[in-house]
Design a protein around this motif. Structure first.
Motif, mmCIF file in Angstrom:
data_model
loop_
_atom_site.group_PDB
_atom_site.id
_atom_site.type_symbol
_atom_site.label_atom_id
_atom_site.label_comp_id
_atom_site.label_asym_id
_atom_site.label_seq_id
_atom_site.Cartn_x
_atom_site.Cartn_y
_atom_site.Cartn_z
ATOM 1 N N LEU A 128 0.823 -1.208 0.000
ATOM 2 C CA LEU A 128 0.000 0.000 0.000
ATOM 3 C C LEU A 128 0.858 1.260 0.000
ATOM 4 O O LEU A 128 0.513 2.252 -0.646
ATOM 5 C CB LEU A 128 -0.944 0.003 1.198
ATOM 6 C CG LEU A 128 -2.116 -0.963 1.131
ATOM 7 C CD1 LEU A 128 -2.899 -0.941 2.432
ATOM 8 C CD2 LEU A 128 -3.009 -0.628 -0.035
ATOM 9 N N VAL A 129 1.984 1.225 0.693
ATOM 10 C CA VAL A 129 2.889 2.383 0.712
ATOM 11 C C VAL A 129 3.470 2.615 -0.676
ATOM 12 O O VAL A 129 3.527 3.755 -1.159
ATOM 13 C CB VAL A 129 3.990 2.180 1.773
ATOM 14 C CG1 VAL A 129 5.099 3.203 1.613
ATOM 15 C CG2 VAL A 129 3.395 2.274 3.163
ATOM 16 N N THR A 130 3.907 1.546 -1.339
ATOM 17 C CA THR A 130 4.442 1.726 -2.695
ATOM 18 C C THR A 130 3.346 2.180 -3.663
ATOM 19 O O THR A 130 3.597 3.001 -4.541
ATOM 20 C CB THR A 130 5.083 0.424 -3.207
ATOM 21 O OG1 THR A 130 4.124 -0.622 -3.161
ATOM 22 C CG2 THR A 130 6.300 0.058 -2.383
ATOM 23 N N PHE A 131 2.130 1.672 -3.502
ATOM 24 C CA PHE A 131 1.000 2.114 -4.322
ATOM 25 C C PHE A 131 0.732 3.594 -4.099
ATOM 26 O O PHE A 131 0.504 4.349 -5.041
ATOM 27 C CB PHE A 131 -0.243 1.285 -3.983
ATOM 28 C CG PHE A 131 -1.469 1.670 -4.754
ATOM 29 C CD1 PHE A 131 -1.647 1.203 -6.048
ATOM 30 C CD2 PHE A 131 -2.438 2.486 -4.192
ATOM 31 C CE1 PHE A 131 -2.773 1.547 -6.779
ATOM 32 C CE2 PHE A 131 -3.558 2.834 -4.913
ATOM 33 C CZ PHE A 131 -3.728 2.370 -6.203
ATOM 34 N N ASN A 132 0.788 4.008 -2.826
ATOM 35 C CA ASN A 132 0.572 5.405 -2.467
ATOM 36 C C ASN A 132 1.656 6.285 -3.078
ATOM 37 O O ASN A 132 1.380 7.360 -3.601
ATOM 38 C CB ASN A 132 0.538 5.546 -0.946
ATOM 39 C CG ASN A 132 0.151 6.939 -0.501
ATOM 40 O OD1 ASN A 132 -0.255 7.769 -1.284
ATOM 41 N ND2 ASN A 132 0.268 7.182 0.785
ATOM 42 N N ASN A 133 2.907 5.847 -3.028
ATOM 43 C CA ASN A 133 3.997 6.644 -3.580
ATOM 44 C C ASN A 133 3.933 6.700 -5.101
ATOM 45 O O ASN A 133 4.268 7.719 -5.704
ATOM 46 C CB ASN A 133 5.341 6.088 -3.129
ATOM 47 C CG ASN A 133 5.570 6.300 -1.646
ATOM 48 O OD1 ASN A 133 5.007 7.206 -1.045
ATOM 49 N ND2 ASN A 133 6.386 5.451 -1.056
ATOM 50 N N ARG A 134 3.527 5.615 -5.727
ATOM 51 C CA ARG A 134 3.486 5.572 -7.192
ATOM 52 C C ARG A 134 2.381 6.476 -7.738
ATOM 53 O O ARG A 134 2.588 7.213 -8.696
ATOM 54 C CB ARG A 134 3.265 4.150 -7.670
ATOM 55 C CG ARG A 134 3.238 4.046 -9.209
ATOM 56 C CD ARG A 134 3.012 2.643 -9.685
ATOM 57 N NE ARG A 134 4.120 1.803 -9.233
ATOM 58 C CZ ARG A 134 4.038 0.489 -9.113
ATOM 59 N NH1 ARG A 134 2.912 -0.133 -9.396
ATOM 60 N NH2 ARG A 134 5.066 -0.221 -8.704
ATOM 61 N N TYR A 135 1.183 6.425 -7.150
ATOM 62 C CA TYR A 135 0.057 7.179 -7.681
ATOM 63 C C TYR A 135 -0.213 8.477 -6.939
ATOM 64 O O TYR A 135 -1.178 9.171 -7.240
ATOM 65 C CB TYR A 135 -1.203 6.310 -7.681
ATOM 66 C CG TYR A 135 -1.080 5.141 -8.625
ATOM 67 C CD1 TYR A 135 -1.104 5.333 -9.995
ATOM 68 C CD2 TYR A 135 -0.908 3.855 -8.137
ATOM 69 C CE1 TYR A 135 -0.977 4.277 -10.859
ATOM 70 C CE2 TYR A 135 -0.779 2.786 -8.995
ATOM 71 C CZ TYR A 135 -0.811 2.998 -10.357
ATOM 72 O OH TYR A 135 -0.689 1.948 -11.205
#
Length: 166
Positions: free
Chosen positions: A40-47
């Motif tokens: 979720l953190v990587t998803f948050n950073n990507r988008y």
């Protein structure tokens, strides 16, 4: 909660049930849940989804959950039973029960404000919270006992079962 989702089929109820299930799974499988949080953190950073948008979505779901009419009110079955027994006094009985509910909510709200103020000022807030908690338990027990006495809320006049007490 499962029964509420089954009957009402609201999006907020489904989200709340899924959050409850995720919380239980998170306790049991902590390592796998940490991997999910990292995703979720990587998803948050990507988008570039901000915390504010997540808070707004959560607030909207929370308000949607509490915008539905309350079906579990204190002494709802007792009110239904009394209006079935005393057919000429329907409005007076409804007014009386609503006034009692309103006074109860006002008392709990004022007590909550006093407890929070005492906690913020580093005073003994636990003694202030004890009396409203005892009254809340007493009213809840009174509602349960009234439901035991009158049954499902139906009277001799054929009133249907009430929605349950809180």
């Amino acid at each position: 909660m499962i029964l509420d989702v089954t009957i009402n089929q609201s999006l907020a109820g489904i989200v709340q049930l899924s959050m409850f299930a995720i919380g239980g799974v998170a306790i049991i499988w902590r390592r796998k849940f940490n991997r999910c949080l990292n995703y979720l953190v990587t998803f948050n950073n990507r988008y570039k989804i901000t915390s504010t948008s997540l808070i707004l979505i959560g607030t909207a779901l929370f308000l949607d959950a509490f915008a539905t009419p309350a079906h579990a009110q204190f002494f709802q079955n007792a009110e239904t039973w009394m209006t079935g027994q005393f057919t000429g006094a329907d409005e007076a009985i409804t007014l009386s029960f609503n006034v009692l509910r309103g006074l109860f909510i006002l008392y709990l709200g004022i007590s909550l404000v006093r407890v929070v103020q005492a906690a913020r000022q580093d005073e003994d807030w636990q003694n202030l919270a004890r009396t409203p908690m005892i009254i809340l338990i007493a009213v809840t027990m009174g509602d349960i006992l009234a439901n035991l006495i009158i049954g499902s809320g139906g009277g001799a006049a054929g009133g249907g079962g009430g929605a349950g007490g809180g």
